[in-house]
Design an enzyme around this catalytic site. Sequence first.
Site, PDB file in Angstrom:
ATOM      1  N   TYR A  77      35.851  44.538  44.431  1.00  0.00           N
ATOM      2  CA  TYR A  77      36.895  43.818  45.170  1.00  0.00           C
ATOM      3  C   TYR A  77      37.192  42.467  44.536  1.00  0.00           C
ATOM      4  O   TYR A  77      37.643  41.538  45.202  1.00  0.00           O
ATOM      5  CB  TYR A  77      36.473  43.629  46.638  1.00  0.00           C
ATOM      6  CG  TYR A  77      36.409  44.936  47.376  1.00  0.00           C
ATOM      7  CD1 TYR A  77      37.546  45.482  47.950  1.00  0.00           C
ATOM      8  CD2 TYR A  77      35.219  45.657  47.444  1.00  0.00           C
ATOM      9  CE1 TYR A  77      37.503  46.710  48.596  1.00  0.00           C
ATOM     10  CE2 TYR A  77      35.161  46.888  48.085  1.00  0.00           C
ATOM     11  CZ  TYR A  77      36.308  47.405  48.655  1.00  0.00           C
ATOM     12  OH  TYR A  77      36.275  48.612  49.287  1.00  0.00           O
ATOM     13  N   SER A  78      36.941  42.357  43.251  1.00  0.00           N
ATOM     14  CA  SER A  78      37.056  41.063  42.574  1.00  0.00           C
ATOM     15  C   SER A  78      38.509  40.584  42.481  1.00  0.00           C
ATOM     16  O   SER A  78      39.368  41.249  41.894  1.00  0.00           O
ATOM     17  CB  SER A  78      36.462  41.202  41.169  1.00  0.00           C
ATOM     18  OG  SER A  78      36.854  40.122  40.369  1.00  0.00           O
ATOM     19  N   ASN A  79      38.761  39.396  43.049  1.00  0.00           N
ATOM     20  CA  ASN A  79      40.083  38.768  42.891  1.00  0.00           C
ATOM     21  C   ASN A  79      40.328  38.410  41.433  1.00  0.00           C
ATOM     22  O   ASN A  79      41.465  38.404  40.958  1.00  0.00           O
ATOM     23  CB  ASN A  79      40.159  37.479  43.720  1.00  0.00           C
ATOM     24  CG  ASN A  79      40.181  37.751  45.198  1.00  0.00           C
ATOM     25  OD1 ASN A  79      40.646  38.798  45.646  1.00  0.00           O
ATOM     26  ND2 ASN A  79      39.679  36.803  45.978  1.00  0.00           N
ATOM     27  N   HIS A  80      39.234  38.097  40.752  1.00  0.00           N
ATOM     28  CA  HIS A  80      39.352  37.724  39.340  1.00  0.00           C
ATOM     29  C   HIS A  80      39.840  38.915  38.494  1.00  0.00           C
ATOM     30  O   HIS A  80      40.689  38.739  37.610  1.00  0.00           O
ATOM     31  CB  HIS A  80      37.994  37.210  38.842  1.00  0.00           C
ATOM     32  CG  HIS A  80      37.869  37.163  37.370  1.00  0.00           C
ATOM     33  ND1 HIS A  80      38.622  36.304  36.597  1.00  0.00           N
ATOM     34  CD2 HIS A  80      37.120  37.890  36.502  1.00  0.00           C
ATOM     35  CE1 HIS A  80      38.323  36.504  35.320  1.00  0.00           C
ATOM     36  NE2 HIS A  80      37.423  37.451  35.247  1.00  0.00           N
ATOM     37  N   LEU A  81      39.326  40.122  38.769  1.00  0.00           N
ATOM     38  CA  LEU A  81      39.823  41.295  38.026  1.00  0.00           C
ATOM     39  C   LEU A  81      41.321  41.490  38.301  1.00  0.00           C
ATOM     40  O   LEU A  81      42.099  41.760  37.383  1.00  0.00           O
ATOM     41  CB  LEU A  81      39.061  42.566  38.431  1.00  0.00           C
ATOM     42  CG  LEU A  81      37.623  42.738  37.930  1.00  0.00           C
ATOM     43  CD1 LEU A  81      37.087  44.099  38.363  1.00  0.00           C
ATOM     44  CD2 LEU A  81      37.526  42.610  36.412  1.00  0.00           C
TER      45      LEU A  81
END
Length: 222
Positions: A77-81
């Site tokens: 759930y990475s916002n960075h990805l």
Amino acid sequence: MHSPSETLTRLLGPAHPSPLREVTDERFTRHGVRLLLKRDDLLHPELVGNKWRKLVPNLRDALAAGHDTVLTVGGAYSNHLRATAAAGRLLSLRTVGVVRGEELADRPLNDSLARCAADGMVLHFVSRAEYRERHGPGFTHRMRERFGRFHEVPEGGSNAAAVRGCAELGRELAEAAPRPDVVALPCGTGGTLAGVAAGLGPGQSALGVPVLKGGFMEGEVR
Ligand SMILES: Cc1ncc(COP(=O)(O)O)c(C=O)c1O
């Protein structure tokens, strides 16, 4: 013909100080506290908040070194990805997302990873054991064998370039009116906190609230 740096500025927008908006609430007024929100979420529609601050310097470095691929790592759930995948689409860069949890490869993609894939990110699922090795040279070597040459961005986008980008956020707050005396922010890796603290001026301090299990690495932030 635009230079890579000009292309980046054209596609991702120039750095503007984001607005500072006051939240009025009787509970703050009663205690003589003013709460201001630094609206970094308005910096860019897809690279929101600290993602823009951290990614733009990294993308600048990647383009300057002639890379056409950015590889990074994160959870499901990475916002960075998400932000990296969006930046890749906007800049026509190939992006590779190394995702923690090889079991996810056999399941339908969650909304976050589906968005990454729709933006063209190549998703590579690794076991939790391999993910833990992500700071070691063996990991980068294996990724290079598989994906070729790339600019590597660590988890949460937090590296020296990202901290420099976040220092600009601190500098904006040092020059802001009204000028806050305490800047509070949620922390994952702590990269944003490190940059903000570095950019703040005399009499100002940064307060980081760790939101992930295990907290963040205090030594690294320092
Ligand atoms: C919205 C938001 N705020 C704060 C953070 C924490 O940032 P950092 O990893 O630099 O501590 C994250 C994670 O990247 C985030 O997505």
